[in-house]
Design a protein around this motif. Structure first.
Motif, PDB file in Angstrom:
ATOM      1  N   UNK A  66      -5.609   0.125  -3.815  1.00 44.52           N
ATOM      2  CA  UNK A  66      -6.077  -1.079  -3.120  1.00 44.52           C
ATOM      3  C   UNK A  66      -7.574  -1.270  -3.321  1.00 44.52           C
ATOM      4  N   UNK A  67      -8.347  -0.197  -3.248  1.00 39.96           N
ATOM      5  CA  UNK A  67      -9.795  -0.364  -3.391  1.00 39.96           C
ATOM      6  C   UNK A  67     -10.216  -0.484  -4.853  1.00 39.96           C
ATOM      7  N   UNK A  68      -9.389  -0.029  -5.771  1.00 40.18           N
ATOM      8  CA  UNK A  68      -9.719  -0.126  -7.189  1.00 40.18           C
ATOM      9  C   UNK A  68      -9.250  -1.441  -7.789  1.00 40.18           C
ATOM     10  N   UNK A  69      -8.018  -1.836  -7.493  1.00 44.04           N
ATOM     11  CA  UNK A  69      -7.421  -3.004  -8.146  1.00 44.04           C
ATOM     12  C   UNK A  69      -7.225  -4.199  -7.225  1.00 44.04           C
ATOM     13  N   UNK A  70      -7.269  -3.998  -5.919  1.00 48.07           N
ATOM     14  CA  UNK A  70      -6.961  -5.080  -4.986  1.00 48.07           C
ATOM     15  C   UNK A  70      -8.126  -5.520  -4.145  1.00 48.07           C
ATOM     16  N   UNK A  71      -9.315  -5.163  -4.547  1.00 46.52           N
ATOM     17  CA  UNK A  71     -10.491  -5.406  -3.714  1.00 46.52           C
ATOM     18  C   UNK A  71     -11.202  -6.698  -4.093  1.00 46.52           C
ATOM     19  N   UNK A  72     -11.607  -7.431  -3.077  1.00 44.04           N
ATOM     20  CA  UNK A  72     -12.543  -8.542  -3.231  1.00 44.04           C
ATOM     21  C   UNK A  72     -13.783  -8.176  -2.423  1.00 44.04           C
ATOM     22  N   UNK A  89       7.088   4.877   6.885  1.00 43.14           N
ATOM     23  CA  UNK A  89       6.762   3.819   5.925  1.00 43.14           C
ATOM     24  C   UNK A  89       5.255   3.615   5.951  1.00 43.14           C
ATOM     25  N   UNK A  90       4.641   3.742   4.790  1.00 42.73           N
ATOM     26  CA  UNK A  90       3.208   3.583   4.618  1.00 42.73           C
ATOM     27  C   UNK A  90       3.002   2.267   3.888  1.00 42.73           C
ATOM     28  N   UNK A  91       2.242   1.361   4.484  1.00 39.02           N
ATOM     29  CA  UNK A  91       1.960   0.075   3.867  1.00 39.02           C
ATOM     30  C   UNK A  91       0.450  -0.084   3.713  1.00 39.02           C
ATOM     31  N   UNK A  92       0.031  -0.518   2.535  1.00 35.75           N
ATOM     32  CA  UNK A  92      -1.377  -0.818   2.289  1.00 35.75           C
ATOM     33  C   UNK A  92      -1.444  -2.257   1.796  1.00 35.75           C
ATOM     34  N   UNK A  93      -2.156  -3.076   2.545  1.00 35.32           N
ATOM     35  CA  UNK A  93      -2.275  -4.496   2.236  1.00 35.32           C
ATOM     36  C   UNK A  93      -3.681  -4.778   1.737  1.00 35.32           C
ATOM     37  N   UNK A  94      -3.769  -5.418   0.560  1.00 36.75           N
ATOM     38  CA  UNK A  94      -5.077  -5.772   0.010  1.00 36.75           C
ATOM     39  C   UNK A  94      -5.157  -7.269  -0.229  1.00 36.75           C
ATOM     40  N   UNK A  95      -6.267  -7.721  -0.785  1.00 34.56           N
ATOM     41  CA  UNK A  95      -6.558  -9.146  -0.888  1.00 34.56           C
ATOM     42  C   UNK A  95      -6.406  -9.713  -2.294  1.00 34.56           C
ATOM     43  N   UNK A  96      -5.629  -9.059  -3.140  1.00 36.53           N
ATOM     44  CA  UNK A  96      -5.433  -9.540  -4.510  1.00 36.53           C
ATOM     45  C   UNK A  96      -3.949  -9.665  -4.829  1.00 36.53           C
ATOM     46  N   UNK A  97      -3.268 -10.707  -4.320  1.00 32.64           N
ATOM     47  CA  UNK A  97      -1.830 -10.833  -4.564  1.00 32.64           C
ATOM     48  C   UNK A  97      -1.484 -11.066  -6.030  1.00 32.64           C
ATOM     49  N   UNK A  98      -2.449 -11.510  -6.819  1.00 34.58           N
ATOM     50  CA  UNK A  98      -2.178 -11.744  -8.239  1.00 34.58           C
ATOM     51  C   UNK A  98      -2.194 -10.456  -9.061  1.00 34.58           C
ATOM     52  N   UNK A  99      -2.702  -9.378  -8.490  1.00 33.14           N
ATOM     53  CA  UNK A  99      -2.772  -8.086  -9.193  1.00 33.14           C
ATOM     54  C   UNK A  99      -1.641  -7.184  -8.720  1.00 33.14           C
ATOM     55  N   UNK A 100      -0.459  -7.427  -9.226  1.00 31.69           N
ATOM     56  CA  UNK A 100       0.704  -6.633  -8.824  1.00 31.69           C
ATOM     57  C   UNK A 100       0.679  -5.276  -9.509  1.00 31.69           C
ATOM     58  N   UNK A 130       7.595  -0.059  -3.143  1.00 30.98           N
ATOM     59  CA  UNK A 130       7.662  -1.399  -3.700  1.00 30.98           C
ATOM     60  C   UNK A 130       6.446  -2.212  -3.320  1.00 30.98           C
ATOM     61  N   UNK A 131       6.505  -3.492  -3.656  1.00 32.19           N
ATOM     62  CA  UNK A 131       5.392  -4.401  -3.403  1.00 32.19           C
ATOM     63  C   UNK A 131       5.946  -5.711  -2.864  1.00 32.19           C
ATOM     64  N   UNK A 140       1.208  -6.421  -0.189  1.00 27.54           N
ATOM     65  CA  UNK A 140       1.408  -5.144   0.476  1.00 27.54           C
ATOM     66  C   UNK A 140       2.193  -4.234  -0.458  1.00 27.54           C
ATOM     67  N   UNK A 141       1.616  -3.080  -0.744  1.00 26.69           N
ATOM     68  CA  UNK A 141       2.327  -2.038  -1.489  1.00 26.69           C
ATOM     69  C   UNK A 141       2.758  -1.016  -0.447  1.00 26.69           C
ATOM     70  N   UNK A 142       4.025  -0.649  -0.471  1.00 28.46           N
ATOM     71  CA  UNK A 142       4.583   0.232   0.555  1.00 28.46           C
ATOM     72  C   UNK A 142       5.325   1.400  -0.090  1.00 28.46           C
ATOM     73  N   UNK A 143       5.445   2.455   0.681  1.00 29.34           N
ATOM     74  CA  UNK A 143       6.218   3.623   0.257  1.00 29.34           C
ATOM     75  C   UNK A 143       6.823   4.258   1.497  1.00 29.34           C
ATOM     76  N   UNK A 144       8.001   4.836   1.337  1.00 27.58           N
ATOM     77  CA  UNK A 144       8.662   5.540   2.429  1.00 27.58           C
ATOM     78  C   UNK A 144       8.777   7.017   2.078  1.00 27.58           C
ATOM     79  N   UNK A 145       8.319   7.853   2.990  1.00 29.17           N
ATOM     80  CA  UNK A 145       8.361   9.307   2.827  1.00 29.17           C
ATOM     81  C   UNK A 145       9.338   9.856   3.856  1.00 29.17           C
ATOM     82  N   UNK A 146      10.284  10.664   3.390  1.00 26.82           N
ATOM     83  CA  UNK A 146      11.269  11.240   4.298  1.00 26.82           C
ATOM     84  C   UNK A 146      10.584  12.121   5.329  1.00 26.82           C
ATOM     85  N   UNK A 147      11.039  11.994   6.571  1.00 19.83           N
ATOM     86  CA  UNK A 147      10.525  12.827   7.655  1.00 19.83           C
ATOM     87  C   UNK A 147      11.555  13.907   7.900  1.00 19.83           C
ATOM     88  N   UNK A 148      11.192  15.126   7.567  1.00 20.23           N
ATOM     89  CA  UNK A 148      12.093  16.263   7.729  1.00 20.23           C
ATOM     90  C   UNK A 148      11.834  16.857   9.102  1.00 20.23           C
TER      91      UNK A 148
END
Length: 149
Positions: A66-72, A89-100, A130-131, A140-148
């Protein structure tokens, strides 16, 4: 007059944590720390558990992207954590929707490259990722990590 109704308990939303962080390396480190702390608070995991290490890795990779590719300039990114029945579920939302984010390839292009492996790590450690582009201003790029348990 007594009203008849359902005896079912109302559905409770999944626990959620959300915070805007600076689009800097410091913001990415803070995202990692907060994600692990929230996992521990919600699930009782320990700092040195496999789940905590995975959450830390996935969070910092998503935040770094997000800070490298999705930053304005002057815009932050948002970290959102949702506790699902069997995953965080971890979601990171940045400000560059055109940079998938690109689809990760089978391996890095060259052994001497110093970047470009973040999504390979996310794909390897997360159960799903996913995105989502919800509007013209963010993605928003998200990922789900199993909780054991």
């Amino acid at each position: 007059m007594k009203q008849q109704g359902s005896t079912r308990e109302p559905l409770t939303p999944a626990p959620e944590f959300s915070l805007c962080l600076s689009s800097t390396p410091r913001g990415a480190r803070l995202a990692r720390t907060l994600a692990v702390q929230q996992l521990i608070e919600w699930c009782g995991s320990s700092y040195d558990s496999e789940t905590a290490r995975t959450v830390a890795l996935v969070t910092v990779e998503l935040a770094a992207n997000a800070i490298t590719h999705g930053r304005l300039p002057g815009r932050d990114f948002r970290l959102t954590l949702l506790l699902l029945p069997h995953a965080l579920r971890i979601e990171v939302t940045d400000t560059r929707p055109e940079c998938l984010p690109p689809t990760p390839t089978a391996g890095p292009a060259s052994a001497d490259t110093t970047s470009g492996r973040g999504l390979l790590l996310v794909e390897a450690y997360a159960n799903r990722w996913g995105c989502i582009v919800r509007d013209a201003f963010t993605k928003t790029v998200w990922a789900e990590v199993a909780v054991v348990e």
